[in-house]
Design an enzyme around this catalytic site. Sequence first.
Site, PDB file in Angstrom:
ATOM      1  N   GLU A 123       0.951  -7.644  30.815  1.00 23.68           N
ATOM      2  CA  GLU A 123      -0.299  -6.964  31.161  1.00 23.68           C
ATOM      3  C   GLU A 123      -0.118  -5.492  31.505  1.00 23.68           C
ATOM      4  O   GLU A 123      -0.983  -4.680  31.223  1.00 23.68           O
ATOM      5  CB  GLU A 123      -0.992  -7.627  32.374  1.00 23.68           C
ATOM      6  N   ASP A 171       0.647 -13.149  33.222  1.00 22.25           N
ATOM      7  CA  ASP A 171       0.896 -13.803  34.512  1.00 22.25           C
ATOM      8  C   ASP A 171       0.701 -15.321  34.444  1.00 22.25           C
ATOM      9  O   ASP A 171      -0.084 -15.834  33.631  1.00 22.25           O
ATOM     10  CB  ASP A 171      -0.031 -13.219  35.587  1.00 22.25           C
ATOM     11  N   ASP A 218      -1.054 -17.840  35.541  1.00 23.31           N
ATOM     12  CA  ASP A 218      -2.246 -18.450  36.124  1.00 23.31           C
ATOM     13  C   ASP A 218      -3.336 -18.527  35.059  1.00 23.31           C
ATOM     14  O   ASP A 218      -3.091 -18.222  33.886  1.00 23.31           O
ATOM     15  CB  ASP A 218      -2.729 -17.662  37.351  1.00 23.31           C
ATOM     16  N   GLU A 251      -6.003 -16.711  34.518  1.00 27.18           N
ATOM     17  CA  GLU A 251      -6.313 -15.425  33.897  1.00 27.18           C
ATOM     18  C   GLU A 251      -5.217 -15.020  32.917  1.00 27.18           C
ATOM     19  O   GLU A 251      -5.494 -14.508  31.829  1.00 27.18           O
ATOM     20  CB  GLU A 251      -6.488 -14.340  34.963  1.00 27.18           C
ATOM     21  N   TYR A 311       5.533 -14.400  42.404  1.00 24.86           N
ATOM     22  CA  TYR A 311       4.128 -14.175  42.052  1.00 24.86           C
ATOM     23  C   TYR A 311       3.242 -14.371  43.274  1.00 24.86           C
ATOM     24  O   TYR A 311       3.375 -15.351  44.013  1.00 24.86           O
ATOM     25  CB  TYR A 311       3.708 -15.135  40.947  1.00 24.86           C
ATOM     26  N   ARG A 336      -0.132 -14.687  43.604  1.00 26.63           N
ATOM     27  CA  ARG A 336      -1.365 -15.485  43.574  1.00 26.63           C
ATOM     28  C   ARG A 336      -0.971 -16.952  43.491  1.00 26.63           C
ATOM     29  O   ARG A 336      -0.703 -17.486  42.415  1.00 26.63           O
ATOM     30  CB  ARG A 336      -2.257 -15.074  42.400  1.00 26.63           C
ATOM     31  N   HIS A 380       3.673 -23.260  40.943  1.00 26.77           N
ATOM     32  CA  HIS A 380       3.987 -21.968  41.549  1.00 26.77           C
ATOM     33  C   HIS A 380       4.821 -22.180  42.801  1.00 26.77           C
ATOM     34  O   HIS A 380       4.796 -23.229  43.420  1.00 26.77           O
ATOM     35  CB  HIS A 380       2.706 -21.240  41.947  1.00 26.77           C
TER      36      HIS A 380
END
Length: 698
Positions: free
Chosen positions: A9, A82, A84, A86, A298, A300, A344
């Site tokens: 990203e 990432d 997740d 998104e 990470y 989140r 995670h």
Amino acid sequence: MADYLVIVESPAKAKTIGKYLGKKYTVKASMGHIRDLPKSQLGVDVDHDFEPHYITIRGKGDVIKSLREARKKAKKVYLAADPDREGEAIAWHLQNILDIPENEQCRVVFHEITKDAVKAAFDAPRQLNMDLIDAQQTRRILDRLVGYRLSPLLWRKVKKGLSAGRVQSVAVRLIVDREREIRAFQPEEYWTVDAKLMAMKQKFTARFHGYGQDRTPLNSREDVERLLECVNGHDLVVSKVKKSERRRNPSPPFITSSLQQEAARKLGFRAYRTMAVAQQLYEGLEIRGEGTVGLITYMRTDSTRVAETAQAEASDYIRNRYGADYVPGKPRQYATKGGAQDAHEAVRPTSVLRSPDAMKSDLSKDQWKLYKLIWERFIASQMTQAILDTTSVDLTANGALFRSTGSIVRFPGFMAVYTEGQDDASLTDEDAKTLPPLAEGDVFKSPEYESEQHFTQPPPRYSESSLVKAMEELGIGRPSTYAPTMDTILKRGYVLLESKRFVPTELGEVVVDLLTQNFHQLIDVDFTAQMEGDLDQVEEGRIEGNQLLSRFYETFEHDLEQAEKSLEHVHLTEEVSDVICEKCGKNMVVKTGRYGKFLACPGFPECRNTKAITKETGANCPKCGKVIVERKGKKRKVFYGCSGYPDCDYVIWNKPTGQSCPVCGHPMVEKTSKGKTWVTCSNEAAHETAGSTMMVRS
């Protein structure tokens, strides 16, 4: 020509990963999402299974062109967004844009940007997870349906320019409900009576507990006078000394919500600032001797799981730094709440050997503060319990019981490194308070008693920290949504931040009432939490996203039709000030914007004059004698300046008390550090006298 193309990203992440992969890999950044629903229309075909219509995001044309050119030259493409929902959605859009086959094993996922983690991910690429993508797309469509169907109704019925959101509306309701609870609160009087005592040259206090062993409240001055009549003239005798051992366990390593809460409590960071800095630490920073390195996992996540290798590294570090007594018999495991994504890890340093002290010269102030917080929390989470010796002493006088408690730390354990912010107050009040050696039968003759009147307090307004905690406990939103939710409701003018607490505006209350009366399920806390659970089930492949959308939209569309017919136009009251607009002569009115209230000319749009609302401090400028007022700078930081600006440029950063220094006449100001507040002269650097400091307050 590179054999492989890797797409992430951000440029920072690309730089860090590129260092580990070598010359055969070209790493490029998509700069976030490349496609989204159009801004100018709904973009969702509600009549055909809620089919979304995606378009290229404005400004991303050159990025896509560059990626397509690189794609033609590469043997294989890896999508490393990432880990997740998104990130999976970004990878899916890239797969479509770049014509990568659906069954291609092109997705690589890692939870920390370290050499071992990155190489392991590229050794085991997988296909895209369509359940994750379905969950992200379902959430996006849900939010689009609410925002684009409900906002026009608010424009027509309340005020032009308003908008509504699924999670944001419930967050505003929590703030409004709390404000109304505060308004309805009826304070109740109560009193405390403390005996002021001394033993072994050490002062301590004992507080009235009750008559006999039963707790007896003191609700009035008459109750206090009755107690004092009972005890005056009688000795206070130690009737019981109870000693016990208390053990405290460390807090678990951070998840997203606890990181945001603790950064707010200990560092004063707003949620958005915390996540922005954490992103920098995760994606990689230049460290002398190492190059670009990802410093944390990470950020989140809602899982407290920790990799065994990280636990082993922490144990070795603790043993070498603090000794074997600080290492538990087996690595600590922490229960993860139901529904958390256990794939995670918790938020932790990628290597505990990178101590905060070693990193300080390579990081910005904010980066270092947050890294230190994460590092200390993780190290403490892998340490032994703290052991405290607690003493409770009962003293009686003519049947009245007074009690004093205190603790000393016998073995600090994890507390040698870190204690959670919310516990610090209790440590100061009780754990850090020690009592002199006392024994049953000890007598205190003619003790002095001190009484104080109190009133019960309403529940506090939500801070960012407590709102995140409430949303997490109620199941509203997910780790990635807390910060943008709070930022959005501020931007929309539904709430203000006053003294770091959320206060609803009149607009916020009007919108909440409108939604409560006409869209009950949309603003219902339980329904919103259930929706989050349903989205998790979409992610797990248990239900289809379209099924969830159909169920929601049927009720939502019905509510929209009814509201359109029944709702009358809502008139917002406008506060008129006594300040005259110097451009057109009208009385200016109070408006509410993103950063609070301001004055605006009611003649808008013909007259666009606005002014800040200044708050007088009661102090006078030492240069010209005019009143000092509270102001806000470009970054909304509060400072205090002369009301005679621009003719007078006198400025101070600490809040004036309204008093003047008895030595030099400059304003006295409040300063705060480490939980202590004191009053001092604003001109203290220019002179050192006993008169400069007037008082100290806790």
